[in-house]
Design an enzyme around this catalytic site. Structure first.
Site, PDB file in Angstrom:
ATOM      1  N   ARG A 236       0.829  -1.219   0.000  1.00 52.71           N
ATOM      2  CA  ARG A 236       0.000   0.000   0.000  1.00 52.71           C
ATOM      3  C   ARG A 236       0.857   1.260   0.000  1.00 52.71           C
ATOM      4  O   ARG A 236       0.483   2.262  -0.613  1.00 52.71           O
ATOM      5  CB  ARG A 236      -0.941  -0.006   1.197  1.00 52.71           C
ATOM      6  CG  ARG A 236      -2.066  -1.001   0.990  1.00 52.71           C
ATOM      7  CD  ARG A 236      -3.004  -0.996   2.143  1.00 52.71           C
ATOM      8  NE  ARG A 236      -4.214  -1.726   1.801  1.00 52.71           N
ATOM      9  CZ  ARG A 236      -5.017  -2.288   2.697  1.00 52.71           C
ATOM     10  NH1 ARG A 236      -4.730  -2.217   3.976  1.00 52.71           N
ATOM     11  NH2 ARG A 236      -6.093  -2.916   2.309  1.00 52.71           N
TER      12      ARG A 236
ATOM     13  N   LYS B  78     -17.052 -15.813   1.750  1.00 52.41           N
ATOM     14  CA  LYS B  78     -18.043 -14.907   2.364  1.00 52.41           C
ATOM     15  C   LYS B  78     -19.331 -14.932   1.550  1.00 52.41           C
ATOM     16  O   LYS B  78     -19.645 -13.997   0.813  1.00 52.41           O
ATOM     17  CB  LYS B  78     -17.496 -13.485   2.398  1.00 52.41           C
ATOM     18  CG  LYS B  78     -16.339 -13.294   3.368  1.00 52.41           C
ATOM     19  CD  LYS B  78     -16.014 -11.816   3.519  1.00 52.41           C
ATOM     20  CE  LYS B  78     -14.618 -11.611   4.041  1.00 52.41           C
ATOM     21  NZ  LYS B  78     -13.598 -11.501   2.977  1.00 52.41           N
TER      22      LYS B  78
ATOM     23  N   GLY C 178      -9.077  -8.495  -1.270  1.00 46.17           N
ATOM     24  CA  GLY C 178      -8.519  -9.290  -0.176  1.00 46.17           C
ATOM     25  C   GLY C 178      -7.731 -10.516  -0.595  1.00 46.17           C
ATOM     26  O   GLY C 178      -6.612 -10.423  -1.106  1.00 46.17           O
TER      27      GLY C 178
ATOM     28  N   GLY D 233     -12.648  -4.187   0.555  1.00 46.81           N
ATOM     29  CA  GLY D 233     -14.051  -3.806   0.757  1.00 46.81           C
ATOM     30  C   GLY D 233     -14.525  -2.799  -0.270  1.00 46.81           C
ATOM     31  O   GLY D 233     -15.661  -2.873  -0.754  1.00 46.81           O
TER      32      GLY D 233
HETATM   33  P1  AMP Z   1     -13.079 -14.452   0.744  1.00 51.15           P
HETATM   34  O1  AMP Z   1     -12.535 -13.520   1.781  1.00 51.15           O
HETATM   35  O2  AMP Z   1     -14.563 -14.500   0.711  1.00 51.15           O
HETATM   36  O3  AMP Z   1     -12.470 -14.180  -0.622  1.00 51.15           O
HETATM   37  O4  AMP Z   1     -12.641 -15.913   1.171  1.00 51.15           O
HETATM   38  C1  AMP Z   1     -11.314 -16.337   1.127  1.00 51.15           C
HETATM   39  C2  AMP Z   1     -11.189 -17.594   1.915  1.00 51.15           C
HETATM   40  O5  AMP Z   1     -12.044 -18.557   1.366  1.00 51.15           O
HETATM   41  C3  AMP Z   1      -9.808 -18.184   1.883  1.00 51.15           C
HETATM   42  O6  AMP Z   1      -9.249 -18.067   3.162  1.00 51.15           O
HETATM   43  C4  AMP Z   1     -10.047 -19.644   1.523  1.00 51.15           C
HETATM   44  O7  AMP Z   1      -9.346 -20.547   2.335  1.00 51.15           O
HETATM   45  C5  AMP Z   1     -11.535 -19.806   1.739  1.00 51.15           C
HETATM   46  N1  AMP Z   1     -12.130 -20.866   0.910  1.00 51.15           N
HETATM   47  C6  AMP Z   1     -12.001 -21.039  -0.412  1.00 51.15           C
HETATM   48  N2  AMP Z   1     -12.638 -22.145  -0.807  1.00 51.15           N
HETATM   49  C7  AMP Z   1     -13.177 -22.711   0.292  1.00 51.15           C
HETATM   50  C8  AMP Z   1     -13.933 -23.899   0.521  1.00 51.15           C
HETATM   51  N3  AMP Z   1     -14.261 -24.714  -0.480  1.00 51.15           N
HETATM   52  N4  AMP Z   1     -14.320 -24.148   1.787  1.00 51.15           N
HETATM   53  C9  AMP Z   1     -13.981 -23.329   2.790  1.00 51.15           C
HETATM   54  N5  AMP Z   1     -13.264 -22.193   2.642  1.00 51.15           N
HETATM   55  C10 AMP Z   1     -12.858 -21.887   1.396  1.00 51.15           C
END
Ligand code: AMP
Length: 382
Positions: A22, A185, A341, A364
């Protein structure tokens, strides 16, 4: 010039900056101003202070890193408003750089307090916002302050690059336009899918996101990540895709594990018939091949969220296959934007951040933009 930057960087226990991305991304704007004969007053937040000042969250901790990247000494004001700040900012000479103490040591920053914004404004003759990472916040330094510079404000170079990249995808993209949404998420990303489903030609839904959709289609997902209360919304997105001709790609197969750990037992199975107690932690080989094909035949691609639990080697393959397909698509002339992220962490882990068209710094902020929301930090200067 008073410049709002995003120096919200991670620090280790010895208070050294562990990822300077950043700060590095803010350097071009600072150098442009200095080169044009100006002086620069930098303001930022760092972390989430609870009760005013704390040594750990003082921006003085980042000065060695900033000085090193700039190749210049940086003056430091131990308060962002009042005499401590004004003594430095009002005597600043062309070519000099000053940094103000953490804005969030004052609650008024997050409250968007107008009086506080006016005090901040006294630190410069012109206002520049280069903090895309906080553009979705209506805070004193990101939005309210613009009222004090009705004629004398501008976006910084990073902010301009972020807006250009996002509008290249969201307004008049070369088609086919593909969005790849993964990660975990579910509820917050459904809002993005609801906005994107009508705008894109193709949609890949991978990662933990996929299982709520598979459930909505009547599949058995075992112990995979799902959000039961989101199933109806997921079904509505699928229906909307059909009615507006958007092709949806869900993983046909998954790498399943008997528990959530790096060394779990694994097996490949159809995503819609996962055994009880087992969970899909990555997309399987058939899905990898299909997704890579879809990526390589698209002309504009937006990627947010990993395809699996890429932090564990056993479940990183799907994410890396998609990252490599993005590289190939970029080489073939597609415009590829990665952001939000963990997608940035994933593309860095794959060592491919220089092989896509643009990597966004805003987590975000980018997600809210993709939801179709107006970002206060952008609106204030538009
Ligand atoms: P996000 O912040 O929504 O982009 O989520 C990222 C996180 O999703 C990472 O830490 C991954 O480990 C997790 N993730 C990706 N695929 C899966 C899955 N099939 N089951 C559980 N967690 C996951």
């Amino acid at each position: 010039m008073l410049v709002r930057v995003d120096f919200n960087v991670p620090l280790d226990n010895s208070l050294n900056v562990t990822d300077d991305t950043r700060i590095r991304r803010a350097i071009p704007t600072i150098k442009t101003i200095l080169k044009a004969g100006g002086s620069v007053v930098l303001m930022s937040h760092l972390g989430r202070p609870k009760d005013g000042y704390s040594d750990k969250l003082s921006l003085k901790n980042i000065i060695p890193c900033l000085e090193n990247l700039l190749g210049l000494p940086v003056l430091f004001a131990s308060n962002c408003v009042g005499d401590d700040a004004l003594d430095i900012t009002q005597t600043l000479k062309p070519g000099q750089v000053a940094l103000l103490e953490n804005l969030r040591f004052h609650d008024e920053e997050k409250e968007g307090d107008e009086f506080f914004a006016g005090q901040l404004a006294e630190n410069g003759d012109l206002y520049v916002n280069d903090a895309f990472g906080t553009a979705h916040r209506s805070h004193a330094s990101t939005a309210i302050i613009a009222r004090f510079f009705p004629e004398d404000s501008a976006f910084g170079e990073l902010m301009a690059a972020e807006i250009t990249a996002l509008s290249r995808v969201m307004t008049d993209p070369a088609s086919p336009l593909l969005a790849i949404i993964g990660g975990a998420k579910v509820s917050s990303k459904l809002a993005i899918l609801e906005n994107l489903v009508e705008k894109v030609d193709r949609l890949i839904i991978g990662g933990g996101m996929a299982y709520t959709f598979v459930l909505a289609m009547g599949g058995r997902v075992g112990a995979s990540l799902i959000e039961q209360e989101m199933v109806d919304r997921a079904r509505a997105i699928l229906e909307k895709a059909t009615s507006c001709g958007t092709s949806i790609h869900l993983p046909v197969d998954s790498i399943c594990a008997d528990n959530f750990s790096a060394d779990a037992s694994t097996e490949i199975c159809s995503t819609d018939s996962i055994r009880d107690g087992w969970m899909g932690l990555d997309i399987g080989p058939e899905s990898c091949a299909e997704f890579a094909e879809v990526v390589k035949s698209s002309k504009t691609i937006l990627w947010n969220g990993p395809m699996g639990v890429f932090e564990f080697e056993a479940f990183a393959k799907g994410t890396f296959v998609v990252a490599n397909a993005l590289k190939d698509a970029t080489e073939g002339g597609a415009y590829t934007l990665v952001g939000g992220g963990d997608s940035v962490a994933a593309i860095n882990a794959a060592n491919l951040s220089d092989d896509v068209s643009y990597v966004s710094t805003g987590g975000g902020a980018m997600l809210e933009y993709l939801e179709g929301k107006v970002l206060p930090g952008i609106a204030a200067l538009s």
